[in-house]
Write a protein that holds these residues in place. Structure first.
Motif, PDB file in Angstrom:
ATOM      1  N   ILE A  11       0.833  -1.204   0.000  1.00  0.00           N
ATOM      2  CA  ILE A  11       0.000   0.000   0.000  1.00  0.00           C
ATOM      3  C   ILE A  11       0.870   1.258   0.000  1.00  0.00           C
ATOM      4  O   ILE A  11       0.552   2.245  -0.671  1.00  0.00           O
ATOM      5  N   ALA A  12       1.982   1.237   0.735  1.00  0.00           N
ATOM      6  CA  ALA A  12       2.871   2.401   0.823  1.00  0.00           C
ATOM      7  C   ALA A  12       3.748   2.587  -0.411  1.00  0.00           C
ATOM      8  O   ALA A  12       4.311   3.658  -0.606  1.00  0.00           O
ATOM      9  N   SER A  13       3.849   1.557  -1.241  1.00  0.00           N
ATOM     10  CA  SER A  13       4.724   1.650  -2.410  1.00  0.00           C
ATOM     11  C   SER A  13       4.129   2.598  -3.460  1.00  0.00           C
ATOM     12  O   SER A  13       2.915   2.782  -3.529  1.00  0.00           O
ATOM     13  N   PRO A  14       4.990   3.176  -4.288  1.00  0.00           N
ATOM     14  CA  PRO A  14       4.501   4.087  -5.328  1.00  0.00           C
ATOM     15  C   PRO A  14       3.876   3.362  -6.526  1.00  0.00           C
ATOM     16  O   PRO A  14       3.346   3.999  -7.423  1.00  0.00           O
ATOM     17  N   GLN A  15       3.939   2.025  -6.504  1.00  0.00           N
ATOM     18  CA  GLN A  15       3.386   1.245  -7.620  1.00  0.00           C
ATOM     19  C   GLN A  15       1.880   1.476  -7.741  1.00  0.00           C
ATOM     20  O   GLN A  15       1.149   1.419  -6.745  1.00  0.00           O
ATOM     21  N   TYR A  16       1.440   1.737  -8.947  1.00  0.00           N
ATOM     22  CA  TYR A  16       0.014   1.931  -9.196  1.00  0.00           C
ATOM     23  C   TYR A  16      -0.689   0.576  -9.123  1.00  0.00           C
ATOM     24  O   TYR A  16      -0.257  -0.393  -9.745  1.00  0.00           O
ATOM     25  N   LEU A  17      -1.762   0.498  -8.357  1.00  0.00           N
ATOM     26  CA  LEU A  17      -2.531  -0.737  -8.245  1.00  0.00           C
ATOM     27  C   LEU A  17      -3.754  -0.650  -9.155  1.00  0.00           C
ATOM     28  O   LEU A  17      -4.584   0.239  -9.004  1.00  0.00           O
ATOM     29  N   THR A  18      -3.826  -1.586 -10.081  1.00  0.00           N
ATOM     30  CA  THR A  18      -4.970  -1.633 -10.993  1.00  0.00           C
ATOM     31  C   THR A  18      -6.175  -2.228 -10.268  1.00  0.00           C
ATOM     32  O   THR A  18      -6.058  -2.768  -9.160  1.00  0.00           O
ATOM     33  N   LYS A  19      -7.303  -2.157 -10.911  1.00  0.00           N
ATOM     34  CA  LYS A  19      -8.529  -2.742 -10.363  1.00  0.00           C
ATOM     35  C   LYS A  19      -8.333  -4.244 -10.130  1.00  0.00           C
ATOM     36  O   LYS A  19      -8.770  -4.788  -9.117  1.00  0.00           O
ATOM     37  N   GLU A  20      -7.621  -4.903 -11.050  1.00  0.00           N
ATOM     38  CA  GLU A  20      -7.367  -6.343 -10.931  1.00  0.00           C
ATOM     39  C   GLU A  20      -6.461  -6.650  -9.741  1.00  0.00           C
ATOM     40  O   GLU A  20      -6.669  -7.646  -9.041  1.00  0.00           O
ATOM     41  N   HIS A  21      -5.443  -5.796  -9.508  1.00  0.00           N
ATOM     42  CA  HIS A  21      -4.570  -5.966  -8.336  1.00  0.00           C
ATOM     43  C   HIS A  21      -5.399  -5.906  -7.053  1.00  0.00           C
ATOM     44  O   HIS A  21      -5.264  -6.759  -6.169  1.00  0.00           O
ATOM     45  N   ILE A  22      -6.225  -4.891  -6.954  1.00  0.00           N
ATOM     46  CA  ILE A  22      -7.039  -4.688  -5.746  1.00  0.00           C
ATOM     47  C   ILE A  22      -8.001  -5.850  -5.545  1.00  0.00           C
ATOM     48  O   ILE A  22      -8.155  -6.348  -4.430  1.00  0.00           O
ATOM     49  N   GLN A  23      -8.613  -6.324  -6.625  1.00  0.00           N
ATOM     50  CA  GLN A  23      -9.528  -7.463  -6.519  1.00  0.00           C
ATOM     51  C   GLN A  23      -8.788  -8.713  -6.045  1.00  0.00           C
ATOM     52  O   GLN A  23      -9.302  -9.473  -5.227  1.00  0.00           O
ATOM     53  N   SER A  24      -7.589  -8.935  -6.566  1.00  0.00           N
ATOM     54  CA  SER A  24      -6.796 -10.099  -6.175  1.00  0.00           C
ATOM     55  C   SER A  24      -6.400 -10.025  -4.691  1.00  0.00           C
ATOM     56  O   SER A  24      -6.510 -11.021  -3.967  1.00  0.00           O
ATOM     57  N   ILE A  25      -5.945  -8.864  -4.262  1.00  0.00           N
ATOM     58  CA  ILE A  25      -5.554  -8.684  -2.855  1.00  0.00           C
ATOM     59  C   ILE A  25      -6.749  -8.891  -1.936  1.00  0.00           C
ATOM     60  O   ILE A  25      -6.666  -9.609  -0.934  1.00  0.00           O
ATOM     61  N   LEU A  26      -7.857  -8.281  -2.272  1.00  0.00           N
ATOM     62  CA  LEU A  26      -9.074  -8.416  -1.461  1.00  0.00           C
ATOM     63  C   LEU A  26      -9.548  -9.866  -1.420  1.00  0.00           C
ATOM     64  O   LEU A  26      -9.948 -10.369  -0.364  1.00  0.00           O
ATOM     65  N   SER A  27      -9.461 -10.558  -2.543  1.00  0.00           N
ATOM     66  CA  SER A  27      -9.851 -11.964  -2.596  1.00  0.00           C
ATOM     67  C   SER A  27      -8.984 -12.812  -1.657  1.00  0.00           C
ATOM     68  O   SER A  27      -9.494 -13.666  -0.921  1.00  0.00           O
ATOM     69  N   GLN A  28      -7.669 -12.561  -1.672  1.00  0.00           N
ATOM     70  CA  GLN A  28      -6.761 -13.301  -0.792  1.00  0.00           C
ATOM     71  C   GLN A  28      -7.065 -13.036   0.680  1.00  0.00           C
ATOM     72  O   GLN A  28      -7.067 -13.964   1.497  1.00  0.00           O
ATOM     73  N   ILE A  29      -7.326 -11.778   1.018  1.00  0.00           N
ATOM     74  CA  ILE A  29      -7.665 -11.420   2.402  1.00  0.00           C
ATOM     75  C   ILE A  29      -8.938 -12.138   2.830  1.00  0.00           C
ATOM     76  O   ILE A  29      -9.003 -12.728   3.913  1.00  0.00           O
ATOM     77  N   LEU A  30      -9.962 -12.093   1.979  1.00  0.00           N
ATOM     78  CA  LEU A  30     -11.248 -12.707   2.331  1.00  0.00           C
ATOM     79  C   LEU A  30     -11.151 -14.228   2.425  1.00  0.00           C
ATOM     80  O   LEU A  30     -11.777 -14.837   3.299  1.00  0.00           O
ATOM     81  N   HIS A  31     -10.355 -14.868   1.548  1.00  0.00           N
ATOM     82  CA  HIS A  31     -10.183 -16.325   1.643  1.00  0.00           C
ATOM     83  C   HIS A  31      -9.497 -16.702   2.953  1.00  0.00           C
ATOM     84  O   HIS A  31      -9.890 -17.670   3.618  1.00  0.00           O
ATOM     85  N   GLY A  32      -8.460 -15.953   3.335  1.00  0.00           N
ATOM     86  CA  GLY A  32      -7.783 -16.212   4.609  1.00  0.00           C
ATOM     87  C   GLY A  32      -8.705 -15.986   5.791  1.00  0.00           C
ATOM     88  O   GLY A  32      -8.733 -16.774   6.742  1.00  0.00           O
ATOM     89  N   LEU A  33      -9.502 -14.939   5.740  1.00  0.00           N
ATOM     90  CA  LEU A  33     -10.454 -14.626   6.810  1.00  0.00           C
ATOM     91  C   LEU A  33     -11.535 -15.696   6.918  1.00  0.00           C
ATOM     92  O   LEU A  33     -11.899 -16.120   8.020  1.00  0.00           O
ATOM     93  N   MET A  34     -12.049 -16.155   5.764  1.00  0.00           N
ATOM     94  CA  MET A  34     -13.048 -17.228   5.757  1.00  0.00           C
ATOM     95  C   MET A  34     -12.509 -18.493   6.401  1.00  0.00           C
ATOM     96  O   MET A  34     -13.181 -19.164   7.184  1.00  0.00           O
ATOM     97  N   TYR A  35     -11.241 -18.819   6.058  1.00  0.00           N
ATOM     98  CA  TYR A  35     -10.608 -20.014   6.627  1.00  0.00           C
ATOM     99  C   TYR A  35     -10.517 -19.882   8.152  1.00  0.00           C
ATOM    100  O   TYR A  35     -10.842 -20.830   8.881  1.00  0.00           O
ATOM    101  N   MET A  36     -10.061 -18.731   8.634  1.00  0.00           N
ATOM    102  CA  MET A  36      -9.949 -18.540  10.091  1.00  0.00           C
ATOM    103  C   MET A  36     -11.299 -18.573  10.762  1.00  0.00           C
ATOM    104  O   MET A  36     -11.442 -19.100  11.874  1.00  0.00           O
ATOM    105  N   HIS A  37     -12.307 -18.043  10.112  1.00  0.00           N
ATOM    106  CA  HIS A  37     -13.654 -18.029  10.686  1.00  0.00           C
ATOM    107  C   HIS A  37     -14.204 -19.441  10.848  1.00  0.00           C
ATOM    108  O   HIS A  37     -14.842 -19.757  11.841  1.00  0.00           O
ATOM    109  N   ARG A  38     -13.908 -20.305   9.860  1.00  0.00           N
ATOM    110  CA  ARG A  38     -14.350 -21.704   9.935  1.00  0.00           C
ATOM    111  C   ARG A  38     -13.637 -22.403  11.061  1.00  0.00           C
ATOM    112  O   ARG A  38     -14.095 -23.241  11.724  1.00  0.00           O
TER     113      ARG A  38
END
Length: 137
Positions: free
Chosen positions: A110-137
């Protein structure tokens, strides 16, 4: 990789707890109660991150972290590889959590100057949610 002197890292492994298996490479960062180094694991022949927890340690918090991390086995959650601690009879206790090494983390991304595309953000969010779902189970 050649062995490096541990004293060059501010006494990260002042009692040689890690020296038999891990070769310290570089400092990764520090938190309020921990310090992290990159190291080479000669047994597994891989790069790891070592989190040193020392000073005023809250034993329950550390044990809880270890207990939870030992049980989490998912692609989107960092793995605990090993736990080492120095002689508990010593006055200054240090616990070393040896973790799977990842070349970046969400904060750095997030702090890096690299531009994050919509696809980057979707991929990151997907990974976060999959990890969270696993912990919730």
């Amino acid at each position: 990789p050649r062995r490096m002197m541990t004293s060059g890292y501010g006494g990260f492994d002042e009692h040689g707890v890690l020296a038999s298996r891990y070769t310290l490479r570089r400092h990764l960062g520090a938190g309020s109660s921990s310090d992290e180094m990159e190291a080479y694991d000669s047994k597994a022949r891989s790069v790891v991150a070592i989190k040193k927890i020392s000073g005023v340690i809250q034993p329950k918090r550390v044990l809880r972290e270890i207990h939870i991390m030992k049980r989490l086995k998912h692609d989107n959650i960092i793995r605990l590889v090993d736990v080492r601690c120095m002689d508990l009879k010593s006055k200054s206790v240090s616990i070393f959590l040896i973790l799977e090494y990842l070349d970046t983390d969400l904060r750095k991304l997030i702090a890096s100057p690299q531009y994050l595309t919509k696809e980057h953000i979707q991929s990151i969010l997907s990974q976060i949610l999959h990890g969270l779902m696993y912990m919730h189970r």
